[in-house]
Scaffold this active site. Structure first.
Site, PDB file in Angstrom:
ATOM      1  N   CYS A   1      29.478  12.972  52.784  1.00 56.31           N
ATOM      2  CA  CYS A   1      30.476  13.778  52.075  1.00 56.31           C
ATOM      3  C   CYS A   1      31.535  14.176  53.083  1.00 56.31           C
ATOM      4  CB  CYS A   1      29.829  15.023  51.482  1.00 56.31           C
ATOM      5  SG  CYS A   1      30.992  16.007  50.511  1.00 56.31           S
TER       6      CYS A   1
ATOM      7  N   CYS B   1      33.557  16.878  53.119  1.00 51.97           N
ATOM      8  CA  CYS B   1      34.024  18.269  53.188  1.00 51.97           C
ATOM      9  C   CYS B   1      33.911  18.903  54.575  1.00 51.97           C
ATOM     10  CB  CYS B   1      33.358  19.137  52.135  1.00 51.97           C
ATOM     11  SG  CYS B   1      31.596  19.357  52.381  1.00 51.97           S
TER      12      CYS B   1
ATOM     13  N   LYS C   1      24.595  17.635  40.920  1.00 53.99           N
ATOM     14  CA  LYS C   1      24.921  18.685  41.880  1.00 53.99           C
ATOM     15  C   LYS C   1      25.884  19.645  41.203  1.00 53.99           C
ATOM     16  CE  LYS C   1      26.966  19.519  46.392  1.00 53.99           C
ATOM     17  NZ  LYS C   1      27.536  18.922  47.596  1.00 53.99           N
TER      18      LYS C   1
ATOM     19  N   ARG D   1      28.217  26.915  53.651  1.00 53.92           N
ATOM     20  CA  ARG D   1      29.628  26.710  53.998  1.00 53.92           C
ATOM     21  C   ARG D   1      29.987  27.443  55.285  1.00 53.92           C
ATOM     22  NH1 ARG D   1      32.058  26.448  47.862  1.00 53.92           N
ATOM     23  NH2 ARG D   1      30.783  24.653  47.282  1.00 53.92           N
TER      24      ARG D   1
ATOM     25  N   LYS E   1      20.364  19.679  42.361  1.00 54.85           N
ATOM     26  CA  LYS E   1      20.721  20.685  43.352  1.00 54.85           C
ATOM     27  C   LYS E   1      21.655  21.716  42.746  1.00 54.85           C
ATOM     28  CE  LYS E   1      23.387  21.094  47.529  1.00 54.85           C
ATOM     29  NZ  LYS E   1      24.359  20.489  48.373  1.00 54.85           N
TER      30      LYS E   1
ATOM     31  N   SER F   1      20.866  26.691  50.640  1.00 58.66           N
ATOM     32  CA  SER F   1      21.058  27.756  51.633  1.00 58.66           C
ATOM     33  C   SER F   1      20.988  29.161  51.040  1.00 58.66           C
ATOM     34  CB  SER F   1      22.393  27.552  52.343  1.00 58.66           C
ATOM     35  OG  SER F   1      23.472  27.546  51.409  1.00 58.66           O
TER      36      SER F   1
ATOM     37  N   TYR G   1      15.042  24.535  53.909  1.00 55.55           N
ATOM     38  CA  TYR G   1      15.146  25.123  55.253  1.00 55.55           C
ATOM     39  C   TYR G   1      13.846  25.826  55.647  1.00 55.55           C
ATOM     40  CZ  TYR G   1      19.997  24.188  54.132  1.00 55.55           C
ATOM     41  OH  TYR G   1      21.154  23.549  53.753  1.00 55.55           O
TER      42      TYR G   1
END
Ligand code: PBG
Length: 326
Positions: free
Chosen positions: A121, A123, A196, A206, A249, A275, A314
């Site tokens: 991706c 971004c 997503k 982010r 997601k 996250s 995570y």
């Protein structure tokens, strides 16, 4: 059929051995993928403020971490790169010696059997923070596709085992499949972020990846949270284009989506415990407001019970450590 008092559902709950005998869902370390952030530079291992226990590593600091992950028997990692230079087209995403490309080489050398999956991706690489090329203020689907194909190919050439596109452009799985096949990488699977959603639960990521859009938001390409029938169509599209594993997601607020995708397609299904889901648990645990281990295991078990085969989380290292303690 028996009824009470002959029927007593409590009988099979009385001891841990009885409960284990009739347990319907089991969480195993072999189901988990650990997401990691790599940053350009040297000697860097910095903790992400909103994700306690998660760090950004420069490639030279990876070997110790990778040895630990492999030693914990976590089968796979998902890599995100944070480059020094960002531009309009995210060109540092497909440089031969880019940060992810360097990291892949270090990882494969340190632990050859650890599966290295890369997030595909733009971004993290674009100056504007969007997941594609901008034309007239909008993310241009078709102009973005060749760049994604180039990025995936560049990761695989560096040694990545699986490419995982997360951009939500239409047609990306197809162009990535063609690009890989064209260079002799027919054996490399694609894990597509099929459904997503445009979610507020990506907030801490982010910060970690420095990928907040500089204008607007991602609702023009990521899915609208109220929709579930559309998730089935998204997964169907990616399967037709050649995806080997499909993903939903985020996970926790989308358990119904996971279940419906599972009931519709016989493809391996992954779910991303993102996250924000991690940060909520960590913050409450730090306050002493809930029991971290029990809450994490309950959440991850719920994601499996909903139908996921694979969970990106995570919490993976903690889960692996806890399972060794038992
Ligand atoms: C890149 C990408 C994002 C996440 C994974 N890949 C962020 C986004 O779409 O804004 C989020 C992961 C997480 O929150 O843990 N497009």
């Amino acid at each position: 059929m028996a009824t009470f008092p002959q029927l007593r559902l409590r009988r099979m709950r009385r001891t841990e051995s009885l409960r284990a005998l009739v347990r319907e869902t089991r969480l195993d370390v072999s189901d988990l993928i650990y997401p990691m952030f790599v940053v350009e530079g040297k000697g860097i291992k910095e903790e992400i403020g909103s994700m306690p226990g998660v760090f950004r590593f420069s490639p030279d600091r990876l070997p110790a971490e990778i040895k630990e992950i492999a030693g914990l028997k976590i089968p796979a990692v998902l890599l995100f790169g944070i480059p020094k230079e960002k531009d309009d087209t995210g060109s540092s995403a497909f440089q031969k010696n880019g940060v992810v490309q360097q990291a892949i080489k270090v990882m494969k050398k340190t632990a050859p059997s650890l599966i290295v999956i890369t997030d595909v991706c733009l971004c993290e690489y674009t100056s504007h923070g969007h997941c594609g090329i901008i034309t007239n203020g909008e993310v241009d689907n078709d102009k973005t596709l060749p760049l994604l194909a180039r990025m995936a190919l560049s990761h695989v050439e560096a040694g990545a085992d699986i490419a995982a596109p997360s951009d939500m452009m239409d047609g990306r799985v197809k162009v990535i499949r063609e690009a890989l096949d064209g260079k002799g990488f027919q054996h490399i699977p694609i894990l597509s972020y099929a459904a997503k959603y445009a979610s507020a639960f990506y907030g801490p990521f982010r910060e970690a990846a420095e990928s907040t859009p500089q204008f607007g938001d991602r609702r023009g390409y990521q899915m609208d949270p109220p929709n579930v029938r559309e998730a089935i169509r998204e997964a169907g599209q990616d399967i037709e284009e050649g995806a080997d594993i499909i993903m939903v997601k985020p996970a926790l607020s989308y358990l119904d989506v996971i279940r419906q995708v599972r009931n519709t397609y016989d493809y391996p299904l992954a779910a991303y415990n993102v996250s924000g889901e991690y940060a909520m648990v960590k913050a409450a645990a730090q306050q002493g407001w809930l029991d971290e281990k029990r809450v994490v295991l309950e959440i991850l078990t719920a994601i499996k019970r909903a139908g996921a085969d694979i969970i990106l989380t995570y919490h993976a290292k903690d889960v692996a450590r806890w399972s060794k303690e038992e």
